[in-house]
Every structure is written in C-alpha cells, then in structure tokens.
Write an enzyme that holds these catalytic residues in place. Structure first.
Site, PDB file in Angstrom:
ATOM      1  N   ARG A 260      24.564  45.952  41.699  1.00 36.11           N
ATOM      2  CA  ARG A 260      24.385  45.909  40.189  1.00 36.11           C
ATOM      3  C   ARG A 260      23.926  44.683  39.645  1.00 36.11           C
ATOM      4  NH1 ARG A 260      29.297  45.068  42.116  1.00 36.11           N
ATOM      5  NH2 ARG A 260      30.600  43.122  41.553  1.00 36.11           N
TER       6      ARG A 260
ATOM      7  N   LYS B 206      24.425  32.225  43.625  1.00 39.41           N
ATOM      8  CA  LYS B 206      23.923  33.128  42.415  1.00 39.41           C
ATOM      9  C   LYS B 206      22.962  32.536  41.819  1.00 39.41           C
ATOM     10  CE  LYS B 206      27.726  36.611  42.763  1.00 39.41           C
ATOM     11  NZ  LYS B 206      28.551  37.291  41.765  1.00 39.41           N
TER      12      LYS B 206
ATOM     13  N   CYS C 218      60.674  46.590  38.591  1.00 40.84           N
ATOM     14  CA  CYS C 218      61.530  47.712  39.067  1.00 40.84           C
ATOM     15  C   CYS C 218      60.891  48.709  39.527  1.00 40.84           C
ATOM     16  CB  CYS C 218      62.874  47.625  38.157  1.00 40.84           C
ATOM     17  SG  CYS C 218      62.218  48.408  36.544  1.00 40.84           S
TER      18      CYS C 218
ATOM     19  N   ASP D 245      32.957  36.830  33.561  1.00 43.17           N
ATOM     20  CA  ASP D 245      33.708  37.906  33.875  1.00 43.17           C
ATOM     21  C   ASP D 245      35.236  37.806  33.788  1.00 43.17           C
ATOM     22  OD1 ASP D 245      34.209  36.303  35.917  1.00 43.17           O
ATOM     23  OD2 ASP D 245      33.641  37.833  37.539  1.00 43.17           O
TER      24      ASP D 245
ATOM     25  N   ASP E 164      26.492  28.654  37.845  1.00 42.22           N
ATOM     26  CA  ASP E 164      27.742  29.629  38.411  1.00 42.22           C
ATOM     27  C   ASP E 164      27.956  29.043  39.801  1.00 42.22           C
ATOM     28  OD1 ASP E 164      28.940  31.777  39.623  1.00 42.22           O
ATOM     29  OD2 ASP E 164      27.643  33.359  38.638  1.00 42.22           O
TER      30      ASP E 164
ATOM     31  N   ALA F 138      26.091  40.185  37.167  1.00 45.25           N
ATOM     32  CA  ALA F 138      25.308  41.240  36.592  1.00 45.25           C
ATOM     33  C   ALA F 138      24.738  40.765  35.123  1.00 45.25           C
ATOM     34  CB  ALA F 138      26.226  42.659  36.384  1.00 45.25           C
TER      35      ALA F 138
END
Length: 624
Positions: free
Chosen positions: A82, A95, A199, A143, A71, A45
C-alpha cells in the site's frame, strides 16, 4: 461567434482577456508553489501518495522552496502492498529517505529534505522556533491521534495552516485547519471506540475478538512487561525497591510478585525448562482456570435477580485436556517455549522449530500437578452481587516480605544476568509471535465453543490491521492537494475552503465549509484559540499584572509549565511581584529557556470586574 463570447466586432473578445487573467494568476500561483516551504509529517501510505502529488504539482521546486518530510519508521514487508514508492530492496531502510528519493525521481527539481525524527516534544531542538516560523503550511500524513494532536498544537502556536487527512478502510477525510478562519483539529474529537468490559475479556468471552484481545494482553505481560520489570530491578535494585516501598499499593505488590515468580518459580535454565513452563501455562490457562470458574459459577448458577447466570451472551466453558497428538496444541507449546527461551537467552534446538516425535516426547515428559478448585476465590463479573469479597490485605507489609525475598533471590543470579523482553511484531512470519497469539486465542476459543481462526485472520485482529484501500488514500491526498492550492495562493475566506468526508463503500460524499473557531469576547476585545498575547521586555510579575489590568482583567494566578509562579491567595508569593518573570520561572519552574527561543509562555487565570472567570490566550513574554 462574437455574440457567443459576448464580444463586439473590432474589440478584444472577453474570453481572450479572461484567458490572459487566468494565465497571469496561474503564473503567480506556480511561482508560490515553487517557493513554498512545506513540512510533511509521516511517509507511510498517505505520505507516499502526497509526495508523488507534490512532486507532480511542482511544489518546492526552486532554491527558495523546501519540502521537509520526517518519519522515524523503517520500511517493512507488509508496507509494500500500500506504500507505492517502496520496493522489496528498500525493506529495513528509512521510509522518509526512500520516499523522498522516489519523489525526486518523479520530479528532479523537487527540493526535498528527508529526516528520521519523530515530531514530538523531545525533538523541539530539531523542529525549533525558527523552523516553524519559516513554514508556509504543514501536511499531516500520520496514523495516530496522539501525533496529530501534537502537530495541531504546534500549528496553533505558530499560526500555520494544517492540512489534515486520514483513511480507514473505504473511508477517508480531509480537514482544513486555517489560522483565525477555522477551528483547530483538537477542537473536536471522535467518540472513543467501544471496548469490551475487562470481565468479559478475562472470564466471559463470546467472540474471537475477545479471545485475541486477551491473547495479545497475555503475550505482552509474559514476554515483554515482566522481563522489562526484571531488568528494571536488576539494573538498579535500590531505586526499584525504594519506588516499590513508596508506592506501597496493590500494583507495586503485583509487580514484585511477577518479578519473583520469573526469577525463582518460573526461572528457566535449559530449553526443557522452557517447555515445562509452556506446558504448565497451557494447563493453567485452559484447564485449571476454567475448572475454577465453573466451580465458582456452576452451570446452573443464578443471578441476584433469579435469571440463569450463564445466559447469552455468556458461554459456559469446558476445560481442555492436553494431547501432544493435537497439532494446534503442540504448536502452541513449542512456539511459547521458543519465545520463553529467547527472553532468557537460552539456545533453541533445531527440533523445537518443527512438530516431530522428539518434540512431542519432550512435552510429554512434563509432570503436571493435579488441580483442585478453591473456595472463596474472587472472580470479577458484571454481577457485583456474585463477586466474593476478599479480606483486605496489608500491602505495605506484604511488599516488605517480597522485597526481602527478592533481594535473597538476586544473590543467586549469575553476574550480569538480564532478560530479553520481546516486543510484539506481527509482520515477521518466522518469529513465532503470531503462532503464540493465535494459539492462545484458539485454545481459549475452544474452551468457550467459539469458532477458531487461522493465523492470518488472527494477525489482522490482534495486530489491529485495517486494510488500506488505494482509492481511499488517493482520494484523501487529492482533496488535500486541491486545498493546498488555496492555502498557498492566499487571500481566501473560510467559505472558500472545504472539509470532506467520504465512504467509497456506500458511497457517501459529504463536503462542507470548515467550522469557524469559537470566539471569546471581553469588553472591546475578542480572541480565539489562534491568538497568543505577547509582551516585549524583561518585565516583572507586577508589570504583567498591570498590563492585564489595562485590558480590564484581574489576574490572580500565573503558571509556567506545571509550576505556579504566582497566586494571590498565597502571601509569600507577593514577595515575587517585583522579580522578573523569567527569573521566577528559572527558580520555581526550573525553566531554562533554550538558546533558540527568545521567550517563555505563561498561563494566566483572570477574572473580570464581576468576578467571572475569563479564559485568555497564552501569554508569551519576549525577554530577549
């Protein structure tokens, strides 16, 4: 009119000269923009918005300029909402390639190269020294923090400006990392996110987030990690067994137990076996474990301080009773059966993918043994006093028994047998991954009277999806691009740059000067994280020590990578003093310097004359 512009009749008005200066400045800046060499990491994005802006700004539009974008990800359907440079027909494509092509459609003069490499230590042969040294600036569109930290370390090493930004829902930030002027990205860290105690997740959930965290963990354990462990054993049994013997701990024992259970007790050969496995898992998770928990800690249990054990936020659980007429329960069994069949490579019948009478009858065929709670079972709680201690176990002895059993089981497997681990993929609505996770979470929520969620809500929580807001993305990239003008123009002081944090939901806008780097001083020397000391020549360890001695520093330790080249405490290390640093690194650290690199880096520990430690910069020995 002349007075308005501060001019005198007969003279050139001041504003005319000012406009001329602006024109000259603009022309020079535009020339720098066109010849800029930019490295952009990421094309999601943020990356799409950056590429659009950079194309409109005229960045790297001459033959001397170059915009490199990398990328390793491909376009998924969920990206389209987006990441605005992508279209339906781009799904499955890289991309970076698609984004670069779209940016060139905006500005055909853009000189851009798209790569599909992850920027990491493994790709330093691609992004080598020459590549980094030739850059004017680096733009992050990442990201995750791990990748940001790596890029930050490379920018510090090669002293390149880094323009960092990020978004989180309605929040966005932009940080300028300028060599020698500002602190680097890694100099400050956000506090870690608060996580529920294990837990709580395992035995005492009190909201749906706890249930989904547990569901995601169980999904990965059953369908990814255990099949991967099985393949690890089958691919090289001797190495796997040797590693288990060497470890000799509880973790190694647990791994062996899971592999044996998967290949023996829970092995599936038909789809009916997979249904049986899923039905018994349902009984184990949502009935038997709850019965054991409430047997160990009855509803009227008290803590060591005399307070009710099952007080808020704890919720007292109730076991579920399975019914094939319950749509949610039947859907969970079928989805889990389908994924189990995939891990064993078993064909899936068509009737299994729809809830019908045949599916219900297949599930009802499963014989479920009766469960009896046991005494002395240890359940971890936030009350240490209530945990029942178990006798110590001889892990090494148990491991030997398990290895013997595993070797016998492996002889019964068909030749070439292997499993198919399943990696969680949230964006494919047909793969049954979210059906299993939502089923896991909602059945557990029923145990503890927690409101259930639909599959879409479960996807957002389990997939850790944070909604992206286009305005926040646009704002972050716009702020960075404004700062990029300053970076490429050059000659600016630290007070000329701006870091920004904004929250569009409040709204809050915080704009501040970047923080200068921490300065370390020693005698008449001073340095920051941006400094790197260089020594030219194929010098010896002794010559390196003497070079530092001239700076008033007493070096007592020299290391390269994870290996110690020299330490004054070890008498045998003195034999290395008259050997070349590069030769010692090759022998001790097994450091083979690649052909594209002319130096190696060493970390030196030093003291001053008063025996106080002094943190000095990284030392690079240029021996070529």
């Amino acid at each position: 009119m002349a007075a308005m512009f501060g001019g005198i009749v007969g003279q050139e008005p001041e504003n005319t000269r000012y406009d001329a200066q602006i024109s000259v400045f603009g022309s020079k800046l535009q020339n720098k923009l066109e010849q800029a060499k930019i490295f952009m990491v990421g094309s999601g994005a943020l990356g799409c918005e950056f590429l659009k802006n950079l194309a409109l700004m005229g960045i790297s539009c001459s033959q001397n300029g170059k915009l490199t974008v990398t990328d390793d990800d491909v376009i998924e359907k969920s990206n389209l909402s987006r990441q605005f440079l992508f279209r339906d027909w781009n799904i499955g494509q890289p991309k970076s390639t698609v984004a670069a092509t779209a940016a060139m459609a905006i500005n055909p003069k853009l000189h851009v190269e798209a790569l599909q490499n992850r920027a990491s230590p493994e790709t330093e042969n691609v992004f080598n020294d020459a590549f980094w040294e030739n850059l004017d600036a680096v733009v992050n569109a990442l990201d995750n923090v791990t990748a940001r930290m790596y890029i930050d370390s490379r920018c510090v090493y090669f002293q390149k400006p880094l323009l960092e930004s990020g978004t989180l829902g309605a929040k966005c930030n932009a940080q300028m990392v300028i060599p020698h002027l500002t602190e680097n990205y890694g100099a400050s860290r956000d506090p870690p996110e608060k996580q529920a105690p294990m837990c709580t997740v395992h035995s005492f959930p009190h909201n749906i987030d706890h249930c989904l965290t547990w569901a995601r963990s169980e999904f990965e354990g059953l369908l990814e990690k255990t099949p991967t462990e099985v393949n690890g054993f089958l691919s090289n049994p001797s190495v796997y067994v040797a590693a288990a013997r060497t470890a000799g701990d509880a973790q190694a024992r647990d791994q062996l137990e899971r592999v044996i259970e998967c290949l023996h007790g829970d092995k599936c050969e038909t789809f009916q076996d997979c249904i049986t496995w899923a039905r018994l898992k349902f009984e184990d998770y949502f009935s038997n474990r709850v019965k054991q928990l409430t047997y160990t800690f009855p509803e009227d249990s008290m803590t060591s301080s005399g307070a009710p054990f099952w007080s808020a936020p704890k919720r007292f659980p109730r076991p579920l009773e399975f019914s094939s007429t319950d749509p949610s329960q039947l859907n969970f069994i079928l989805a889990a059966s389908i994924l189990r069949a995939e891990t064993f490579g078993i064909p899936i019948p068509d009737w299994a993918k729809t809830r019908n009478k045949v599916a219900a009858e297949a599930v009802d065929k499963v014989i479920v043994p009766e469960f009896q709670p046991k005494q002395g079972v240890k359940i971890v709680t936030d009350e240490k006093a209530t945990s029942i201690s178990s006798a110590s176990v001889d892990d090494a002895g148990v491991i030997e028994e398990l290895i013997t059993k595993l070797e016998q089981i492996s002889k019964t497997l068909p030749p070439g047998f292997h499993m198919n681990p399943i990696q969680f993929e949230k964006d494919d609505d047909t793969n049954f991954h979210m059906d299993v996770i939502a089923g896991f979470a909602n059945m557990r929520a029923r145990n503890y009277s927690i409101p259930e969620v639909d599959k879409l809500k479960a996807k957002f929580i389990a997939g850790r999806i944070i909604p992206a807001i286009a305005t926040a993305t646009a704002m972050a990239t716009g702020l960075v691009c404004l700062e990029l003008y300053k970076v490429l123009a050059g000659g600016h002081k630290v007070e000329d740059y701006r870091n920004t944090f904004a929250n569009l939901a409040i709204p809050l806008f915080s704009i501040a000067e970047p923080v200068p780097p921490k300065t370390i001083k020693h005698k008449d020397l001073s340095w920051t994280v941006w400094d790197r000391w260089t020594v030219t020549g194929n010098i010896t360890l002794r010559e390196l020590l003497e070079w530092l001695k001239e700076k008033g520093l007493n070096a007592y330790s020299i290391s390269c990578g994870t290996s110690l080249l020299y330490n004054s405490m070890f008498p045998r290390h003195k034999e290395r003093l008259d050997r070349k640093v590069a030769d010692v690194a090759r022998e001790v650290a097994k450091m083979e310097v690649p052909s594209y690199r002319r130096h190696l880096d060493v970390v030196v520990a030093c003291e001053d004359d008063d025996d106080n430690d002094v943190d000095i910069p990284l030392v690079s020995v240029y021996f070529r």
